[in-house]
Write an enzyme that holds these catalytic residues in place. Sequence first.
Site, short mmCIF file in Angstrom:
data_model
loop_
_atom_site.label_atom_id
_atom_site.label_comp_id
_atom_site.label_asym_id
_atom_site.label_seq_id
_atom_site.Cartn_x
_atom_site.Cartn_y
_atom_site.Cartn_z
N GLU A 532 0.80 -1.23 0.00
CA GLU A 532 0.00 0.00 0.00
C GLU A 532 0.83 1.28 0.00
O GLU A 532 0.52 2.25 -0.70
CB GLU A 532 -0.97 0.00 1.19
CG GLU A 532 -2.15 -0.96 1.05
CD GLU A 532 -1.78 -2.43 1.27
OE1 GLU A 532 -0.66 -2.69 1.76
OE2 GLU A 532 -2.60 -3.31 0.96
N HIS A 599 -12.26 -5.50 8.27
CA HIS A 599 -12.94 -5.30 6.98
C HIS A 599 -14.10 -4.32 7.07
O HIS A 599 -14.78 -4.09 6.09
CB HIS A 599 -13.47 -6.63 6.42
CG HIS A 599 -12.38 -7.52 5.93
ND1 HIS A 599 -11.71 -8.39 6.74
CD2 HIS A 599 -11.81 -7.65 4.71
CE1 HIS A 599 -10.79 -9.04 6.05
NE2 HIS A 599 -10.83 -8.60 4.82
#
Length: 811
Positions: A532, A599
């Site tokens: 990322e 999540h």
Amino acid sequence: MVDLVLPAHPPLTHLHDEILSDYRLAYRSRQASLIGRREVLSGKAKFGIFGDGKEVTQLAMARVFQKGDFRSGYYRDQTLMLALGEIDLGQFFAQLYAHADPEAEPATGGRAMNAHFATRLINPDGSWKNQSEMYNTSADLSPTASQMPRLVGLAQASRLYREVDVLRQMSQFSNNGNEIAYGTIGNASCAEGLFWESANAIGVLRVPAIITIYDDGYGISVPNEYAMVKRNLSEALSGFQCQEQGCEGYDLYTVRGWDYPALVDVYRRAAANARQDHMPSIIHVYELTQPLGHSTSGSHERYKPKERLEFELEFDCNRKFRQWILETGIANEQELDQIQSEEQALVEDERRHAWQAFTAPILSEQQEVSSLLERLGSNSQHGEQIEQIRSRLSSQPVPYRRNLKAAAQEALRLTWDENNPELPAHQYRQALVAWKNRYEAENAERYGSHLHIQDASSALNVQHVGPRYATDPLRVYGFEILNACFDAALQREPRLVAFGEDVGRLGDVNQGFHGLQEKYGTLRVSDTGIREATIVGQAIGLALRGLRPIAEIQYLDYLLYALQILSDDLATLHWRTRGGQKAPVILRTRGHRLEGIWHSGSPMGGIIHLLRGMHVLVPRDMTRAAGFYNTLLLSDDPALVIEVLSGYRMREPLPENIGELTLPLGVPEILRPGTDITLVTYGACCRIVLEATGHLQQLGIDAEVVDVQSLLPFDLQGIILQSLKKTGRILFIDEDVPGGATAYMLQQVIEFQGGFTWLDSPPRTLSSKPHRPAYGSDGDYFSKPNADQVFDAAYDVMHEADPGKYPALYS
Ligand SMILES: Cc1ncc(C[n+]2csc(CCOP(=O)(O)OP(=O)(O)O)c2C)c(N)n1
Ligand SMILES: [Mg+2]
């Protein structure tokens, strides 16, 4: 140790003049360090960090650095910058003094500490300069290794410019992708994950970066044995080395930092391979030294053993360079002494000019405020005390601006009882007030301008184009709306490239880019590794070189890996260069409303607080998301767009103008008009809140629902205030922790917009629980806001206001 056997040094000695000019620069740079350090120790500057002990390496690098090339480096690179003419000595000292004038200190306009280099890449009107005609430096930053992620993109841009047909005409940024991106980093900083992540990504992408590691054996006081496996970077890096012609990986060179001919040879070879074949290199330069220690904050004698200090004296690269020149007969002692005394005088001279230039405006401001104080003093009943303030100020040889402002303010406090037009002091007091107000505004500009783009390429200037629908529009899935938007964007905007985990072949995990890699090629729509921080760095580097990246972080929860680079580099870039650089990065992610601790997080407060300088957009559906993408593509501000995960599989009418529609930033939308209470929310919560309004309506409560849409910027027209004026009650709802983004919205409306005067009930916030969301439907229900809780919170407000009409429900 991996030590490439170098061929015999090419006969450099015939380049007599060039070598002496390099020696001159090496000595000049060392003098700049020595004199710079003296300036700090004598109190004229606050802090100094210098490139002493690394001069010769940088001269070798400068020899192969060409126009169009980019540097992404750190605070040791002053010799390279001087050699390329990217800074001059005046600018070097101006930055040391924190001269807050971009004319004198063009890199950061006095905003960054010394040795934080940057070239101005854009013109005052916001247009790009011709990078192919310049030596380019992306703006340095202090967090160690943070210069590495954007190196990925700076190097990849060359590959795109060489291999993507539609980019061929962009000669302002590239000459057939011949440009090299040079990264520099200290040995100790190579222990950072960012270094390895970037090195890996560059190797995988096979892009022309040359990474130089300056190994002086230490990171401040910590020697390599505590920082690097096997104490040796070359060994640790050996797996990156390309073993045969045309293979993947790097050319890895290990070379002594005081060996001028060897360094020149290594850089020549590395540069030739990078330019011709886009082969990346790592050059591990060892046996470097720090003659002046790490920085002005301490002395290295405290922690380096005697033998090391002796080694550093003997192997000082400038000393060895001089020896080599003498041994080869390129010059004699007198000639070198002559160069040295000329350079010493030059540096001293330039320093003096820089100091005069730095102090002149401050001294005249000091004069100005002093005479205002004098006049006030002679007309005030507090004359004696004002004279004390004035003489204290005048006795400071060079005050800070804060001292001037504080003196004015102190005098105004002292004469508060003379703020009366009848009194003689009044008009002089007014003059001082006017000065103080003007001075505050000037300094707000001096230190605070350019947080966002201020010219025509600001996202706030984009004209609003609403969606246009056929009479009976096709209702398609949300992901298809995005797919159509990205297809149109790739078609009309050749500079657009999209990448991220699973973005290429799969077209992203929710298929926004489905089929677009086949259509636009593997370089324009591509997969990345799971990395990322360097996905963001890649985007920053590409954007700095004129491309328009849409980079993807697969889920909002994983943005945390990239948050540091976003915060330290991208969000500060335009501000910290005082408008000298910009990186129009569009970062895309998705979140909210999946299930599980990692999540369904919503760290929105953290994001908006860490990303001031970027726009943070939270569209509730994919038509809105498409509008934001189109707006952003027409402007140059960097932004984060958070798509609603549950929206990909919901149907929306497909606008006919999906490629043209735009959505303005900072404009909330009223989703449901109402009169009793204003419910303010955004993104995935919009649906929940709308659902709750049905329950409220059944009990006679008419709630107005506002979708904020854009958290940064926030409601620029005061639409929420208008709603509050009507209802008198307000509830802010989101999925962040208590006191997160709801507190921010509350501050914006109640404090900044002045909403407190319109409140008939205490303002309220409703957020998730302070813990992470637990797994499963029940975990979700009891962790996050839902329609029942929104109902309860809104009903509670109404019950408190009118218990007769809205009786308690649960007692
Ligand atoms: C993320 C981060 N941690 C710590 C620091 C403080 N710091 C500044 S320089 C430095 C040492 C860097 O050593 P090295 O990479 O070897 O570079 P050198 O200064 O020796 O050239 C440290 C720990 C920092 N700037 N950033
Ligand atoms: Mg070091």
